[in-house]
Enzyme design. Sequence first.
Site, PDB file in Angstrom:
ATOM      1  N   ARG A 232       8.475   4.606   1.480  1.00  0.00           N
ATOM      2  CA  ARG A 232       9.219   5.167   2.612  1.00  0.00           C
ATOM      3  C   ARG A 232       9.782   6.558   2.313  1.00  0.00           C
ATOM      4  NH1 ARG A 232      10.573  -0.596   3.460  1.00  0.00           N
ATOM      5  NH2 ARG A 232       9.881  -1.176   5.547  1.00  0.00           N
TER       6      ARG A 232
ATOM      7  N   GLY B 158       0.809  -1.218   0.000  1.00  0.00           N
ATOM      8  CA  GLY B 158       0.000   0.000   0.000  1.00  0.00           C
ATOM      9  C   GLY B 158       0.840   1.263   0.000  1.00  0.00           C
ATOM     10  N   ALA B 159       0.191   2.418   0.332  1.00  0.00           N
ATOM     11  CA  ALA B 159       0.813   3.742   0.203  1.00  0.00           C
ATOM     12  C   ALA B 159       1.372   3.844  -1.216  1.00  0.00           C
ATOM     13  CB  ALA B 159       1.883   3.968   1.256  1.00  0.00           C
ATOM     14  N   LEU B 160       0.478   3.630  -2.147  1.00  0.00           N
ATOM     15  CA  LEU B 160       0.894   3.419  -3.543  1.00  0.00           C
ATOM     16  C   LEU B 160       1.470   4.679  -4.172  1.00  0.00           C
ATOM     17  CD1 LEU B 160      -2.077   1.189  -4.774  1.00  0.00           C
ATOM     18  CD2 LEU B 160       0.111   0.490  -3.767  1.00  0.00           C
TER      19      LEU B 160
ATOM     20  N   GLY C 109       5.461   3.928  -9.059  1.00  0.00           N
ATOM     21  CA  GLY C 109       6.172   2.662  -9.264  1.00  0.00           C
ATOM     22  C   GLY C 109       5.212   1.482  -9.184  1.00  0.00           C
ATOM     23  N   HIS C 110       4.353   1.487  -8.168  1.00  0.00           N
ATOM     24  CA  HIS C 110       3.352   0.427  -8.050  1.00  0.00           C
ATOM     25  C   HIS C 110       2.414   0.441  -9.260  1.00  0.00           C
ATOM     26  CE1 HIS C 110       3.983   1.241  -3.554  1.00  0.00           C
ATOM     27  NE2 HIS C 110       4.372   0.001  -3.706  1.00  0.00           N
TER      28      HIS C 110
ATOM     29  N   GLU D  39      11.764  -4.544  -9.919  1.00  0.00           N
ATOM     30  CA  GLU D  39      13.223  -4.677  -9.833  1.00  0.00           C
ATOM     31  C   GLU D  39      13.805  -3.748  -8.772  1.00  0.00           C
ATOM     32  OE1 GLU D  39      14.407  -4.139 -13.911  1.00  0.00           O
ATOM     33  OE2 GLU D  39      13.973  -6.226 -14.409  1.00  0.00           O
TER      34      GLU D  39
HETATM   35  N1  LIG Z   1      10.047   2.568  -7.728  1.00  0.00           N
HETATM   36  C1  LIG Z   1       9.558   1.376  -8.030  1.00  0.00           C
HETATM   37  N2  LIG Z   1       9.610   0.933  -9.290  1.00  0.00           N
HETATM   38  C2  LIG Z   1       9.123  -0.300  -9.606  1.00  0.00           C
HETATM   39  N3  LIG Z   1       8.550  -1.141  -8.735  1.00  0.00           N
HETATM   40  C3  LIG Z   1       8.476  -0.742  -7.464  1.00  0.00           C
HETATM   41  C4  LIG Z   1       8.959   0.535  -7.043  1.00  0.00           C
HETATM   42  N4  LIG Z   1       8.743   0.654  -5.719  1.00  0.00           N
HETATM   43  C5  LIG Z   1       8.156  -0.492  -5.323  1.00  0.00           C
HETATM   44  N5  LIG Z   1       7.999  -1.333  -6.372  1.00  0.00           N
HETATM   45  C6  LIG Z   1       7.465  -2.685  -6.343  1.00  0.00           C
HETATM   46  O1  LIG Z   1       6.145  -2.691  -5.867  1.00  0.00           O
HETATM   47  C7  LIG Z   1       5.905  -3.892  -5.144  1.00  0.00           C
HETATM   48  C8  LIG Z   1       5.368  -3.535  -3.791  1.00  0.00           C
HETATM   49  O2  LIG Z   1       6.406  -2.855  -3.078  1.00  0.00           O
HETATM   50  P1  LIG Z   1       6.185  -2.071  -1.743  1.00  0.00           P
HETATM   51  O3  LIG Z   1       4.732  -1.948  -1.466  1.00  0.00           O
HETATM   52  O4  LIG Z   1       7.083  -2.593  -0.711  1.00  0.00           O
HETATM   53  O5  LIG Z   1       6.650  -0.612  -2.184  1.00  0.00           O
HETATM   54  P2  LIG Z   1       7.891   0.225  -1.837  1.00  0.00           P
HETATM   55  O6  LIG Z   1       7.657   1.595  -2.314  1.00  0.00           O
HETATM   56  O7  LIG Z   1       9.121  -0.525  -2.274  1.00  0.00           O
HETATM   57  O8  LIG Z   1       7.832   0.260  -0.296  1.00  0.00           O
HETATM   58  P3  LIG Z   1       8.984   0.400   0.709  1.00  0.00           P
HETATM   59  O9  LIG Z   1       9.186   1.847   0.880  1.00  0.00           O
HETATM   60  O10 LIG Z   1       8.326  -0.295   1.809  1.00  0.00           O
HETATM   61  O11 LIG Z   1      10.176  -0.348   0.224  1.00  0.00           O
HETATM   62  C9  LIG Z   1       7.232  -4.642  -5.076  1.00  0.00           C
HETATM   63  O12 LIG Z   1       7.245  -5.623  -6.098  1.00  0.00           O
HETATM   64  C10 LIG Z   1       8.223  -3.544  -5.356  1.00  0.00           C
HETATM   65  O13 LIG Z   1       9.440  -4.015  -5.923  1.00  0.00           O
HETATM   66  N1  BAL Z   2       9.593  -3.422  -0.507  1.00  0.00           N
HETATM   67  C1  BAL Z   2      10.030  -4.429   0.447  1.00  0.00           C
HETATM   68  C2  BAL Z   2       9.170  -4.456   1.633  1.00  0.00           C
HETATM   69  C3  BAL Z   2       9.872  -4.118   2.910  1.00  0.00           C
HETATM   70  O1  BAL Z   2      10.775  -3.261   2.904  1.00  0.00           O
HETATM   71  O2  BAL Z   2       9.522  -4.683   3.941  1.00  0.00           O
END
Ligand SMILES: Nc1ncnc2c1ncn2[C@@H]1O[C@H](COP(=O)(O)OP(=O)(O)OP(=O)(O)O)[C@@H](O)[C@H]1O
Ligand code: BAL
Length: 325
Positions: free
Chosen positions: A207, A46-48, A51-52, A168
């Site tokens: 984050r 979440g907190a989309l 990238g998501h 990635e």
């Molecule tokens: N900048 C990005 N580009 C591409 N994919 C992303 C990106 N950020 C996160 N993802 C992907 O989205 C999916 C969910 O990730 P997550 O919800 O942990 O997001 P995050 O922004 O990486 O969070 P965190 O800040 O917790 O690391 C994972 O497969 C992650 O690799």
């Molecule tokens: N994106 C990976 C999740 C975590 O940091 O816990």
Amino acid sequence: MTPRTTPALARTRADLAAALAEQDARAASPARGTRPYRRAVVMTMGALHTGHLSLVAHARELADDVVVTIFVNPLQFGPAEDLSRYPRDLDGDLAMLTGPGLLGAGDVVFAPGVDEVYPGGDPTVRVSAGPIGDVLEGAARPGHLDGVLTVVLKLLHLTRPDVALFGEKDAQQLAAVRAMVRDLDVPVEVVGAPLVRDVDGLALSSRNAYLSPDERVRALGLSRALRSGAEWARAGAGAHEVRDAARSALTAAGVEEADVDYVALVDPDDFTEVADTFAGVAVLLLAVRVGTTRLIDNTAVTLGASRLPDGVVAPGASTQGGARA
Ligand SMILES: Nc1ncnc2c1ncn2[C@@H]1O[C@H](COP(=O)(O)OP(=O)(O)OP(=O)(O)O)[C@@H](O)[C@H]1O
Ligand code: BAL
Ligand SMILES: CC(C)(CO)[C@@H](O)C(=O)[O-]
């Protein structure tokens, strides 16, 4: 009843099963013809951000129906980590997911509570990530990758996808998921999606919301360090010099040595450090604390191009975009 125009929101396993049954019924409908049906899953905490959304848009292209999961998995957080303050905004997430080219009627958002995912409390049986779970992210966050793989396997069972997309950005996580799927014969195709950056080069991450304006400027050191390492590699430097270049760029950006968890240059398959004589594509990865925020970033770099035989392009050379800053 008016047909739904937005994705179904499933908060429980029962809601999810009902929504998937609707997808199954449409998949089996004679009106669809004989074209193979595909369901994709995109797992998130979440907190989309954009990238998501790039993963969701890619899933939309690959599959007939898409399931997005939103779940902050306690199992992958250490006791001193940010589980309690991790950003949560389900309404905002749902609004973002229904933009053009993203989710529509027929798709599903599965946003369960902790008790729904772990009804018996913390699971006694868990997936072990093996050696890849002991290095880098695994060394800095003991048990993290076991916790990730345990919830990923559960969510794969619950959502029954044909294809699962992972970013990635979390390169080691992606490699661990691929290894689990291979080693445990999990019937799903894993697709990696390119890392999406902000215009200034900062890798998008939920984050990033923790960063003060000053910290955000210092955080640009990560993408600069990757770019510097990649430039040294292009100029023919060996693995050691590439790591050193990345470390120097972090220092130049105001990052203290004590705040660097690792600067690593690894084989993309098993995440072991590459030797100085290595020729081919390696992954340059960083984990750095900026204030109280721990950030990760990575890029693919080609080492020893001049040592590769004429006309041979390093395999995987185009799988990850270089860091831009
Ligand atoms: N900048 C990005 N580009 C591409 N994919 C992303 C990106 N950020 C996160 N993802 C992907 O989205 C999916 C969910 O990730 P997550 O919800 O942990 O997001 P995050 O922004 O990486 O969070 P965190 O800040 O917790 O690391 C994972 O497969 C992650 O690799
Ligand atoms: N994106 C990976 C999740 C975590 O940091 O816990
Ligand atoms: C894959 C995942 C959703 C498992 O909790 C998480 O690690 C993430 O968001 O990358």
